[in-house]
Design a protein around this motif. Structure first.
Motif, PDB file in Angstrom:
ATOM      1  N   ASN A 228       0.815  -1.201  -0.010  1.00 39.16           N
ATOM      2  CA  ASN A 228      -0.078  -0.014   0.191  1.00 39.16           C
ATOM      3  C   ASN A 228       0.960   1.409   0.087  1.00 39.16           C
ATOM      4  OD1 ASN A 228      -2.133  -1.598   0.011  1.00 39.16           O
ATOM      5  ND2 ASN A 228      -2.826  -1.012   1.983  1.00 39.16           N
ATOM      6  N   GLU A 229       1.914   1.446   0.709  1.00 41.20           N
ATOM      7  CA  GLU A 229       2.955   2.227   0.965  1.00 41.20           C
ATOM      8  C   GLU A 229       3.467   2.728  -0.423  1.00 41.20           C
ATOM      9  OE1 GLU A 229       3.177   4.539   3.745  1.00 41.20           O
ATOM     10  OE2 GLU A 229       1.521   3.451   4.430  1.00 41.20           O
ATOM     11  N   ARG A 230       3.842   1.781  -0.986  1.00 45.60           N
ATOM     12  CA  ARG A 230       4.495   1.684  -2.463  1.00 45.60           C
ATOM     13  C   ARG A 230       3.559   2.471  -3.489  1.00 45.60           C
ATOM     14  NH1 ARG A 230       7.104  -3.024  -1.089  1.00 45.60           N
ATOM     15  NH2 ARG A 230       5.549  -4.332  -2.183  1.00 45.60           N
ATOM     16  N   ILE A 231       2.142   2.179  -3.501  1.00 46.31           N
ATOM     17  CA  ILE A 231       1.303   2.689  -4.478  1.00 46.31           C
ATOM     18  C   ILE A 231       0.801   3.969  -4.206  1.00 46.31           C
ATOM     19  CG2 ILE A 231      -0.957   1.618  -3.525  1.00 46.31           C
ATOM     20  CD1 ILE A 231       0.233   1.881  -7.162  1.00 46.31           C
ATOM     21  N   LYS A 232       0.739   4.189  -2.785  1.00 46.81           N
ATOM     22  CA  LYS A 232       0.387   5.624  -2.335  1.00 46.81           C
ATOM     23  C   LYS A 232       1.447   6.561  -2.731  1.00 46.81           C
ATOM     24  CE  LYS A 232      -0.346   4.742   2.111  1.00 46.81           C
ATOM     25  NZ  LYS A 232      -0.686   5.175   3.543  1.00 46.81           N
ATOM     26  N   HIS A 233       2.657   6.272  -2.691  1.00 47.83           N
ATOM     27  CA  HIS A 233       3.909   7.024  -2.935  1.00 47.83           C
ATOM     28  C   HIS A 233       3.779   7.470  -4.611  1.00 47.83           C
ATOM     29  CE1 HIS A 233       7.777   8.941  -3.184  1.00 47.83           C
ATOM     30  NE2 HIS A 233       8.168   8.142  -4.072  1.00 47.83           N
ATOM     31  N   GLN A 234       3.444   6.489  -5.086  1.00 49.56           N
ATOM     32  CA  GLN A 234       3.176   6.979  -6.842  1.00 49.56           C
ATOM     33  C   GLN A 234       2.018   7.735  -6.854  1.00 49.56           C
ATOM     34  OE1 GLN A 234       3.040   3.448  -9.190  1.00 49.56           O
ATOM     35  NE2 GLN A 234       4.305   1.934  -7.977  1.00 49.56           N
ATOM     36  N   TYR A 235       0.868   7.544  -6.240  1.00 48.58           N
ATOM     37  CA  TYR A 235      -0.273   8.530  -6.256  1.00 48.58           C
ATOM     38  C   TYR A 235       0.084   9.795  -5.867  1.00 48.58           C
ATOM     39  CZ  TYR A 235      -4.785  10.204  -5.655  1.00 48.58           C
ATOM     40  OH  TYR A 235      -6.132  10.681  -5.644  1.00 48.58           O
ATOM     41  N   PHE A 236       0.942  10.122  -4.808  1.00 48.57           N
ATOM     42  CA  PHE A 236       1.147  11.400  -4.308  1.00 48.57           C
ATOM     43  C   PHE A 236       1.959  12.017  -5.150  1.00 48.57           C
ATOM     44  CE2 PHE A 236       0.748   9.307   0.164  1.00 48.57           C
ATOM     45  CZ  PHE A 236      -0.823   9.445   0.258  1.00 48.57           C
ATOM     46  N   GLU A 237       3.030  11.202  -5.922  1.00 45.96           N
ATOM     47  CA  GLU A 237       3.842  11.757  -6.722  1.00 45.96           C
ATOM     48  C   GLU A 237       3.152  12.340  -8.118  1.00 45.96           C
ATOM     49  OE1 GLU A 237       7.891  12.961  -7.923  1.00 45.96           O
ATOM     50  OE2 GLU A 237       6.858  12.463  -6.239  1.00 45.96           O
ATOM     51  N   PHE A 238       2.059  11.503  -8.572  1.00 47.51           N
ATOM     52  CA  PHE A 238       1.038  11.970  -9.523  1.00 47.51           C
ATOM     53  C   PHE A 238       0.313  13.163  -9.210  1.00 47.51           C
ATOM     54  CE2 PHE A 238      -3.462  11.731 -11.064  1.00 47.51           C
ATOM     55  CZ  PHE A 238      -3.212  11.787 -12.134  1.00 47.51           C
ATOM     56  N   LEU A 239      -0.134  13.123  -7.998  1.00 46.66           N
ATOM     57  CA  LEU A 239      -0.928  14.790  -7.664  1.00 46.66           C
ATOM     58  C   LEU A 239      -0.085  15.752  -7.624  1.00 46.66           C
ATOM     59  CD1 LEU A 239      -2.693  13.172  -4.251  1.00 46.66           C
ATOM     60  CD2 LEU A 239      -3.662  13.728  -6.660  1.00 46.66           C
TER      61      LEU A 239
ATOM     62  N   VAL B  65      -5.325  -3.593   5.446  1.00 44.63           N
ATOM     63  CA  VAL B  65      -5.456  -4.832   4.113  1.00 44.63           C
ATOM     64  C   VAL B  65      -5.110  -4.199   3.112  1.00 44.63           C
ATOM     65  CG1 VAL B  65      -7.105  -6.337   5.499  1.00 44.63           C
ATOM     66  CG2 VAL B  65      -7.874  -4.236   3.776  1.00 44.63           C
ATOM     67  N   SER B  66      -4.619  -5.014   2.072  1.00 45.59           N
ATOM     68  CA  SER B  66      -4.169  -4.387   0.817  1.00 45.59           C
ATOM     69  C   SER B  66      -5.239  -3.869   0.241  1.00 45.59           C
ATOM     70  CB  SER B  66      -3.736  -5.881  -0.259  1.00 45.59           C
ATOM     71  OG  SER B  66      -3.483  -5.315  -1.351  1.00 45.59           O
ATOM     72  N   PHE B  67      -4.882  -2.950  -0.695  1.00 44.14           N
ATOM     73  CA  PHE B  67      -5.930  -2.058  -1.338  1.00 44.14           C
ATOM     74  C   PHE B  67      -6.498  -3.072  -2.656  1.00 44.14           C
ATOM     75  CE2 PHE B  67      -3.289   1.953  -0.342  1.00 44.14           C
ATOM     76  CZ  PHE B  67      -4.057   2.291   0.502  1.00 44.14           C
ATOM     77  N   LYS B  68      -5.875  -4.105  -2.931  1.00 43.26           N
ATOM     78  CA  LYS B  68      -6.414  -4.798  -3.973  1.00 43.26           C
ATOM     79  C   LYS B  68      -7.651  -5.817  -3.558  1.00 43.26           C
ATOM     80  CE  LYS B  68      -1.967  -5.993  -6.372  1.00 43.26           C
ATOM     81  NZ  LYS B  68      -0.827  -6.619  -6.513  1.00 43.26           N
ATOM     82  N   SER B  69      -7.767  -5.748  -2.188  1.00 39.90           N
ATOM     83  CA  SER B  69      -9.198  -6.300  -1.545  1.00 39.90           C
ATOM     84  C   SER B  69     -10.328  -5.653  -1.657  1.00 39.90           C
ATOM     85  CB  SER B  69      -8.801  -7.009  -0.231  1.00 39.90           C
ATOM     86  OG  SER B  69      -8.560  -5.716   0.656  1.00 39.90           O
ATOM     87  N   PHE B  70     -10.011  -4.169  -2.252  1.00 38.60           N
ATOM     88  CA  PHE B  70     -11.069  -3.072  -2.157  1.00 38.60           C
ATOM     89  C   PHE B  70     -12.447  -3.795  -2.926  1.00 38.60           C
ATOM     90  CE2 PHE B  70     -13.758   0.116  -4.046  1.00 38.60           C
ATOM     91  CZ  PHE B  70     -14.135   0.834  -2.997  1.00 38.60           C
ATOM     92  N   ASP B  71     -13.565  -3.481  -2.212  1.00 41.51           N
ATOM     93  CA  ASP B  71     -14.806  -3.813  -2.921  1.00 41.51           C
ATOM     94  C   ASP B  71     -15.923  -2.705  -2.259  1.00 41.51           C
ATOM     95  OD1 ASP B  71     -15.626  -4.680  -0.351  1.00 41.51           O
ATOM     96  OD2 ASP B  71     -15.393  -6.748  -0.867  1.00 41.51           O
ATOM     97  N   GLN B  72     -17.202  -3.150  -2.742  1.00 42.73           N
ATOM     98  CA  GLN B  72     -18.192  -2.114  -2.058  1.00 42.73           C
ATOM     99  C   GLN B  72     -18.479  -2.303  -0.836  1.00 42.73           C
ATOM    100  OE1 GLN B  72     -22.533  -3.686  -3.305  1.00 42.73           O
ATOM    101  NE2 GLN B  72     -21.151  -4.051  -5.060  1.00 42.73           N
ATOM    102  N   LYS B  73     -18.281  -3.341  -0.090  1.00 42.96           N
ATOM    103  CA  LYS B  73     -18.418  -3.485   1.200  1.00 42.96           C
ATOM    104  C   LYS B  73     -17.746  -2.703   2.109  1.00 42.96           C
ATOM    105  CE  LYS B  73     -20.409  -8.198   1.088  1.00 42.96           C
ATOM    106  NZ  LYS B  73     -19.997  -9.597   1.421  1.00 42.96           N
ATOM    107  N   GLN B  74     -16.372  -2.364   1.633  1.00 42.18           N
ATOM    108  CA  GLN B  74     -15.218  -1.365   2.170  1.00 42.18           C
ATOM    109  C   GLN B  74     -15.635  -0.111   2.333  1.00 42.18           C
ATOM    110  OE1 GLN B  74     -11.267  -2.393   1.328  1.00 42.18           O
ATOM    111  NE2 GLN B  74     -11.240  -4.430   1.465  1.00 42.18           N
ATOM    112  N   ALA B  75     -16.056  -0.009   0.967  1.00 42.77           N
ATOM    113  CA  ALA B  75     -16.650   1.691   0.916  1.00 42.77           C
ATOM    114  C   ALA B  75     -17.832   1.986   1.896  1.00 42.77           C
ATOM    115  CB  ALA B  75     -17.112   1.774  -0.526  1.00 42.77           C
TER     116      ALA B  75
END
Length: 360
Positions: free
Chosen positions: A14-25, A53-63
């Motif tokens: 999660n930390e790695r992909i967040k870092h990519q997102y913040f760099e994108f922003l 948990v991993s962001f890859k497990s995201f679904d509508q229930k988590q939202a």
């Protein structure tokens, strides 16, 4: 992820992909560090709620679960809306990234949405409290003036009151940016931390002669008494020295800028509390300026000039962001509007002239 049987408060993936997102922003969307900080905290709230948990497990229930958890907090509805939108935008971006495209469905991301009723409630501006001009004059008149630091603190509040300049820009101003003869502050984005890095030219608002004189006297003090030059700070930071007990104390004016606006906000808070008034942040002085514009019955052209003086490209920004009336002012203006005005034809002509100019 567990360490020694205890749930770890971090997920490396999660930390790695967040870092990519913040760099994108930052690089692609041009978001400021402050905004990215807000987004980072919002995403961290989501992670905490989902036990990292991993962001890859995201679904509508988590939202839905996260939305419900936010609703159980004491946060204002407007804050909840902002948090949900930040997290929703992150997952929309994530759904397009390699390794996540097949894991996250965009339809699930839509479950972060609040109801239309809640969105309307969150978007309704609350009555904002801000200082009146009389309050500010009282605060300034009560401030001590025995030392250079005290003179700076008083001038700082007076300056903010008659310019409305944001504290982040104020701390980066140099003496050369203030033209005394023109009563003009040139906020050059090459050297001044203006919002959106744009050039803003601000003339001192004619709100109170005593406040203006305090600012002029301060500039004179810097140049003639402590021999500051053009490239020195308009509002220098404090020198920190050690007393006999090796404790840090204020030792006078430095020739360095403040690194952030925290010290300015403390100065404002202390000054207001000293006269038994609730403290107000420097930014709320901008609301006071717009309130004064209403009270002075400015023409449309004058109001446009005041708006531009605050750094706004359009008067609508001034009206919507800072122009919400107090209930008292609303009542006064509504009742008096029934009395008619001899200047109404002139005002209409001015409105049409501005509209015509904007078409060109």
């Amino acid at each position: 992820m567990k360490r020694n049987g205890v749930m770890a408060k971090i997920n490396a993936e999660n930390e790695r992909i967040k870092h990519q997102y913040f760099e994108f922003l930052k690089q692609a969307n041009g978001r400021s560090e402050a905004t990215i900080g807000h987004i980072e905290r919002a995403i961290r709230k989501f992670e905490e709620a989902m036990k990292y948990v991993s962001f890859k497990s995201f679904d509508q229930k988590q939202a839905i679960q996260f939305k419900d958890k936010m609703g159980e907090t004491e946060l204002a509805l407007a804050s909840i809306l902002s948090i949900l939108r930040y997290v929703q935008s992150f997952f929309k971006w994530l759904a397009l990234q390699s390794g996540y495209k097949r894991k996250i469905r965009l339809t699930d991301v839509e479950y972060f949405n609040l109801s239309d009723r809640d969105v309307r409630a969150a978007s309704t501006p609350a009555e904002k409290k801000f200082p009146t001009l009389k309050m500010i004059v009282k605060v300034v008149n009560n401030m001590p003036t025995s030392t250079g630091l005290e003179l700076r603190n008083r001038a700082l509040i007076a300056f903010t009151a008659i310019t409305g300049i944001r504290d982040g820009a104020t701390i980066s101003l140099k003496l050369k940016h203030f033209d005394v003869s023109m009563r003009r502050v040139r906020q050059d984005p090459k050297e001044v931390a203006t919002k959106n890095r744009k050039l803003i030219t601000t003339f001192l608002f004619p709100l109170d002669d005593s406040l203006e004189q305090i600012v002029l006297d301060w500039v004179s003090y810097l140049r003639e008494e402590v021999l500051f030059a053009d490239h020195d700070p308009l509002f220098p930071s404090t020198i920190r020295t050690l007393d006999e007990n090796d404790c840090f104390i204020a030792g006078g004016l430095s020739k360095e800028h403040w690194s952030n606006a925290n010290s300015i906000r403390k100065i404002f808070k202390t000054a207001f509390l000293a006269v038994d008034l609730s403290p107000f942040t420097p930014h709320l002085f901008r609301n006071m300026i717009v309130s004064e514009a209403y009270l002075r019955g400015l023409s449309v052209a004058q109001f446009k000039a005041w708006s531009q003086n605050l750094g706004h490209e359009g008067a609508m920004t001034t009206l919507t962001s800072y122009g919400t009336l107090s209930l008292h002012d609303q009542a006064e203006l509504v009742r008096k509007s029934g009395q008619g005005s001899k200047d109404r034809p002139k005002v209409l002509e001015e409105i049409m002239a501005i509209l015509d100019a904007n078409k060109e």
